[in-house]
Structure formats: structure tokens, C-alpha cells
Scaffold this active site. Sequence first.
Site, PDB file in Angstrom:
ATOM      1  CG  ASP A 119      -2.097   1.012   1.035  1.00  0.00           C
ATOM      2  OD1 ASP A 119      -2.545   1.235  -0.108  1.00  0.00           O
ATOM      3  OD2 ASP A 119      -2.537   1.607   2.052  1.00  0.00           O
ATOM      4  CG  ASP A 144      -0.877   0.397  -4.017  1.00  0.00           C
ATOM      5  OD1 ASP A 144      -1.350  -0.107  -5.059  1.00  0.00           O
ATOM      6  OD2 ASP A 144      -1.585   0.680  -3.042  1.00  0.00           O
ATOM      7  CG  ASP A 148      -3.796   5.077  -4.886  1.00  0.00           C
ATOM      8  OD1 ASP A 148      -3.384   5.127  -6.064  1.00  0.00           O
ATOM      9  OD2 ASP A 148      -4.034   4.017  -4.282  1.00  0.00           O
ATOM     10  NE  ARG A 199      -5.836   0.274 -11.033  1.00  0.00           N
ATOM     11  CZ  ARG A 199      -5.908  -0.235  -9.810  1.00  0.00           C
ATOM     12  NH1 ARG A 199      -5.346   0.417  -8.800  1.00  0.00           N
ATOM     13  NH2 ARG A 199      -6.515  -1.380  -9.599  1.00  0.00           N
TER      14      ARG A 199
END
Length: 333
Positions: A119, A144, A148, A199
Site C-alpha cells: 500500500d 502500489d 491515489d 490507470r
Amino acid sequence: MTSLPYADVDNHLRALAGRAEGFGRMAIGGLHGALYSVTSLADDGPGSLREGCRRKEPLWIVFDVSGTIELKTFLSVSSYKTIDGRGQRIKFTGKGLRLKECEHIIICNLEFEGGRGHDVDGIQIKPNSRHIWIDRCSLRDYDDGLIDITRQSTDVTVSRCYFAQHDKTMLIGADPTHVGDRCIRVTIHHCFFDGTRQRQPRLRFGRVHLYNNFTRNWAIYAVCASVEAQIYSECNLYEAGEKKKVFEYYTEKAVDAEEAKSGSIKSVGDVFLNGALPSLQPVMAEHCVFHPSEHYANWTVEAPSDSLKEVLQVCAGWQALPRPNEIIQTSNT
């Protein structure tokens, strides 16, 4: 030469404040705070960046040194901070920045590379953070994500950043159980996604405005709209490598919904190069996508030309800029 937005913000140090375009336009960072100079590349201690970021008062943080800061743990940034890397070359490795329950943050002209651990993101924005501007940063090779934005964090702009050597580049919206992420609003513009696999971004629930970005040589898809997402893709350059699919739609069921849904993408003025193929909407129609003018009146957008592509390859990411002068306001008595 193609003109870039906010080209005058390097005239003086604090001219950045409030100059973001899009959803993060209110971010003022440490505009009204003291100047804090980072004099040590240590993870913590006197003169370190961590010492400045934990202080509760507004601060405009600059660097008197160049080099690598190896973060042993996430570096938490408190509200009303500007982390301004202009004038030096600062690289973060090991871990990344965490923007948790904070507001009015500006992060400018920094590098992020080699983040390790479960993470571990380059910049992690969660939960409940808002009024964030990430500008002219270079990000690559984290375990990760690179950026984010999840768990009800909103009003974020990511501009003129460079992304490379990475798989799951940018996740916006946590998962189908976090229905509070319906509030998320993000603008991404004038960024260069250089061979990142997927992404760019992947969105759940929220609203994202993409404009004048250059995305090339992805390995799965360029942009993904998951459950209830709305993406307005405007005047971007999508240049395929081996994989041609530009837009992906994943169907998921929100925890409070009766039926599973995908997201929706409206493409306006985008250019698709080297056989890049935008795919059809599987469920939702394009008219279900918001228009940016519902939220802000102005943004700097131009035709997705060869000249724009060339400029983004040079002007996205960390820049060898001098630190602008600090202008001290004085009054006559």
C-alpha cells in the site's frame, strides 16, 4: 510554441497559490504562513521536511539542499502547506507523502521514485482531504500507486506531471464499498503518461476532467471508468503501442445499489494515434457525463497537436527551475 497554463507563477515565490486550474483551483497551500527552509535530507529531525510538515501552522516550505530523502515511513502533511521544490532537485524514495484529513496543500516540482512496501503510493490522498494541487512532479516505480485519491478526498488538480515505469498509475475512488467517494472531483491536465501500463486514471464513483494530456504506449488500457464514474476526456493525445484499447469500462456493484454499473466516458476533441481505439459505452450513455462548466468557468485547453505533444514531453514533470524570489509586502506609514 504552445503556451502552457499559469506560465507566470514562477515570477515570485507565492504566485502559485490559488492558480491551479480545475477542481483544485482553491488550493492556497501555505500562502499566509512563514517561510520554512529544509536544510537537511534526513528523514526527520531539525531542518528536515518532516519537521516542517508536522507543524500545525501554515508554512511555505522550500529547500536549501538538493538530493534524495529516503522516507522510512509515510510523510504526513498537515493542512495549509506548500512543499515547493523549485530551485533544487529533491527525490523521495522508500515511502511517499500522505495527505490525511488535511486541506489546502500544494506540492510542486518534486521527484518520487522507488517506493517499497504494501500500500505504498507516491502521493496518497485519503481520507477526507480537499483543495489539493500537485504540480510539475515526476513519479515512477512505486509498489502500489503513483497517486491515489480515495475515501472522500476531493477538489484535486494534478497538472504538468510526468508518470513512467509503473503499473497501476492513478486510482481515484477506493472500491465499491466506499460510496462516499461519490463526492470526488479531480482535474488532470497537461500530464505525460509515458508507458505506464494502466490507470491513467481508473475512476470509481466520482467526476474527473482530463484535458491536454499525452498518454502513450499503455499495456492494458489508458483510462478506465468503473462503477458510476463520470470522465470528461477533452483534447487529449492517446498514442497506442501494442495495445490499442483506450477506454475501459468495468462493471461493479456499489454496496448500496441494487444493480451493478460501469462508468461513462465522454470524449471531446481527443486524438487517437497509431491505431488507438476508443471503445463504445457498454451501459451508460455519454449524456450522463458532467460538463466541466458546471463546476468552473475557465480552463486552458487547446487542440491536441504535434506541438502540444512535443511541449508536454519537455515541460511535464520536475523542472530545473530557479527558486523564485520572495516578495515581501511592505506598507507606507
